[in-house]
Motif scaffolding. Structure first.
Motif, short mmCIF file in Angstrom:
data_model
loop_
_atom_site.label_atom_id
_atom_site.label_comp_id
_atom_site.label_asym_id
_atom_site.label_seq_id
_atom_site.Cartn_x
_atom_site.Cartn_y
_atom_site.Cartn_z
N ASP A 78 -10.33 98.12 136.22
CA ASP A 78 -8.93 97.78 136.42
C ASP A 78 -8.47 98.33 137.77
O ASP A 78 -9.02 99.31 138.29
CB ASP A 78 -8.05 98.29 135.29
N ILE A 79 -7.45 97.72 138.38
CA ILE A 79 -7.15 98.01 139.78
C ILE A 79 -5.70 98.44 140.03
O ILE A 79 -5.36 98.80 141.17
CB ILE A 79 -7.48 96.80 140.67
N ASP A 80 -4.83 98.45 139.02
CA ASP A 80 -3.41 98.72 139.24
C ASP A 80 -3.08 100.19 139.07
O ASP A 80 -3.84 100.96 138.50
CB ASP A 80 -2.55 97.86 138.32
N ALA A 81 -1.89 100.57 139.56
CA ALA A 81 -1.41 101.94 139.47
C ALA A 81 -0.17 102.01 138.59
O ALA A 81 0.28 101.00 138.04
CB ALA A 81 -1.11 102.48 140.87
N LEU A 82 0.40 103.20 138.49
CA LEU A 82 1.53 103.46 137.59
C LEU A 82 2.81 103.80 138.37
O LEU A 82 2.74 104.34 139.49
CB LEU A 82 1.19 104.63 136.67
N PRO A 83 3.99 103.55 137.78
CA PRO A 83 5.25 103.92 138.43
C PRO A 83 5.56 105.42 138.24
O PRO A 83 6.47 105.80 137.52
CB PRO A 83 6.27 103.03 137.71
N ILE A 84 4.75 106.25 138.89
CA ILE A 84 4.86 107.70 138.77
C ILE A 84 4.88 108.31 140.17
O ILE A 84 4.14 107.88 141.06
CB ILE A 84 3.65 108.27 137.99
N THR A 85 5.73 109.30 140.38
CA THR A 85 5.77 110.02 141.66
C THR A 85 4.73 111.13 141.63
O THR A 85 4.79 112.03 140.78
CB THR A 85 7.17 110.61 141.92
N GLU A 86 3.77 111.07 142.53
CA GLU A 86 2.65 112.00 142.52
C GLU A 86 3.08 113.44 142.81
O GLU A 86 3.91 113.68 143.69
CB GLU A 86 1.59 111.57 143.53
N GLN A 87 2.48 114.39 142.08
CA GLN A 87 2.74 115.81 142.28
C GLN A 87 1.42 116.57 142.41
O GLN A 87 1.08 117.43 141.61
CB GLN A 87 3.56 116.36 141.10
N THR A 88 0.64 116.21 143.41
CA THR A 88 -0.59 116.94 143.71
C THR A 88 -0.54 117.39 145.17
O THR A 88 0.34 116.97 145.93
CB THR A 88 -1.84 116.06 143.50
N ASN A 89 -1.52 118.20 145.55
CA ASN A 89 -1.59 118.69 146.93
C ASN A 89 -2.71 118.02 147.72
O ASN A 89 -3.15 118.54 148.75
CB ASN A 89 -1.80 120.21 146.93
#
Length: 402
Positions: A78-89
């Motif tokens: 699968d190739i799609d992403a999610l409506p989430i604001t990333e919180q990584t470094n």
């Protein structure tokens, strides 16, 4: 001596990681994966793998025809992403604000490209055809992208005899793979309940009909479905995940909206839960003289592996990662659009261990802090290639014995 798939993958190990990081930086939501689709097509072209595009708009089908005749195996990512604001470094954090590959689809796509490269290098030895299925909109439940790809004719020219899918799994360490003979993941239905009462002043409840009270009784009553209507040795979940209602502390609410999900494995259990759900919601509302609108969306079916091909996948995995690489795992009730492929074709879904070194920092799928261990990617590609190759051999042997 014939090179192993691990050896074939080795020269492109860094490429697979770079693919994943590029896709992670440039995530796209379901049905919007235009740049991702172009990227996949560019890499397939560079590897000399023929392909067709446009299935479910952004889906791509890579086609590797072996030089020996035989059956057809499909591998899906699968190739799609999610409506989430990333919180990584990460240095390669998402550059698309509010969109993140928090479910590992960037890794799935990259590993399938790597597997395609390896299989194409060995196509003179392949007895049949391997299809590389790059599927959009997996996160777009209940619609998804699998059904649309099939409706658009992705398998019209090459119909798979067996199909496999792979998913990164943060609770499994690198080097381990989860494969079950049957149930892997659950059916995932969604519902919205709109309760209608009569508003009024909080000091005069006799003149109104409090929708919050009705909604509260519905929530409490729904919990009896699993505890009193489902056999204890079977599995089901009914969760109300969202409540919206009311205006102020001194106002009786005239409307409340509840949203939630129903998760099951067996179709008979799903049918029972769904029937009780409607009955409870309607009758509780009626008992309190309210009105109700129900929207119930049948989501992805349960992901049920075919035992024969799960065993082939297990044996192939052990060739790559060793005899202790396939521990016993429990199924989960998360939903997966790959189930729609398995509803039509035999095959198996596989969980690839991608746990990072610090278990304390490991976040789960769909979490804004989700991370995966990139050390697993090259072996994940080699494993997919091995599974496809071994399955073609099994199909050929089965045909010869008929």
């Amino acid at each position: 001596m014939v090179a192993t798939f691990q050896e074939i993958i080795k020269p492109i190990e860094n490429d697979i990681i770079e693919f994943r990081r590029y896709l992670h930086q440039n995530p796209e939501l379901s049905t919007q994966e235009w740049n991702t689709s172009r990227f996949i097509q560019e890499q397939l072209k560079e590897y000399g793998i023929p392909f067709k595009a446009g299935y479910a708009d952004t889906g791509v089908l890579g086609i590797i025809e072996g030089e020996q005749t035989g059956k057809t195996v499909a591998l899906r990512a699968d190739i799609d992403a999610l409506p989430i604001t990333e919180q990584t470094n990460h240095d390669f954090r998402s550059t698309n604000e509010g969109v993140m590959h928090a479910c590992g689809h960037d890794a799935h796509t990259s590993m399938l490209l790597g597997a395609g490269y390896a299989l194409n290098q060995r196509k003179s030895e392949l007895a049949g055809t391997v299809l590389l299925v790059f599927q959009p909109a997996e996160e777009n439940s209940p619609t998804g992208g699998a059904a649309q790809m099939m409706e658009d004719g992705v398998f019209d020219d090459y119909e798979p005899d067996v199909i496999y899918g792979q998913h990164v799994w943060p609770s499994l360490p690198v080097g381990q793979v989860g494969i079950r003979d049957q149930e892997m993941m659950g059916a995932s239905d969604r519902f919205t309940i709109t309760v209608k009462g009569k508003g009024g002043h909080a000091s005069m409840p006799q003149d109104g009909n409090d929708a919050i009270i009705i909604a509260n009784q519905i929530i409490t009553s729904l919990q009896t479905i699993v505890s009193r209507n489902v056999n204890p040795i079977e599995s089901a979940v009914v969760t109300v995940g969202s409540i919206h209602g009311g205006y102020a502390h001194n106002v009786i609410a005239d409307k409340v909206t509840l949203e939630g999900t129903v998760r099951t494995y067996q179709p008979t259990v799903k049918a029972k839960v769904k029937e009780r759900f409607h009955s409870i919601v309607e009758h509780v509302t009626e008992a309190f003289d309210g009105e109700v609108d129900i929207t119930y969306l049948d989501g992805y079916p349960a992901t049920i592996n075919t035992p024969k091909w799960a065993e082939v996948a297990r044996n192939s995995t052990q060739k790559i990662l060793g005899p202790d690489s396939t521990p016993t795992v429990d199924p989960v009730l998360a939903g997966e659009d790959f189930s729609r492929f398995l509803n039509r074709y035999p095959g198996a879904f596989i969980w690839l261990g991608t746990q990072i070194e610090s278990k304390e920092e490991q976040m789960g799928l769909h979490n804004p802090g989700f991370m995966l261990n990139e050390k697993a990617l090259s072996s994940g590609s080699a494993m997919l290639a091995q599974v496809a190759s071994d399955t073609l051999v099994h199909l050929q042997e089965g045909e010869a014995s008929e």
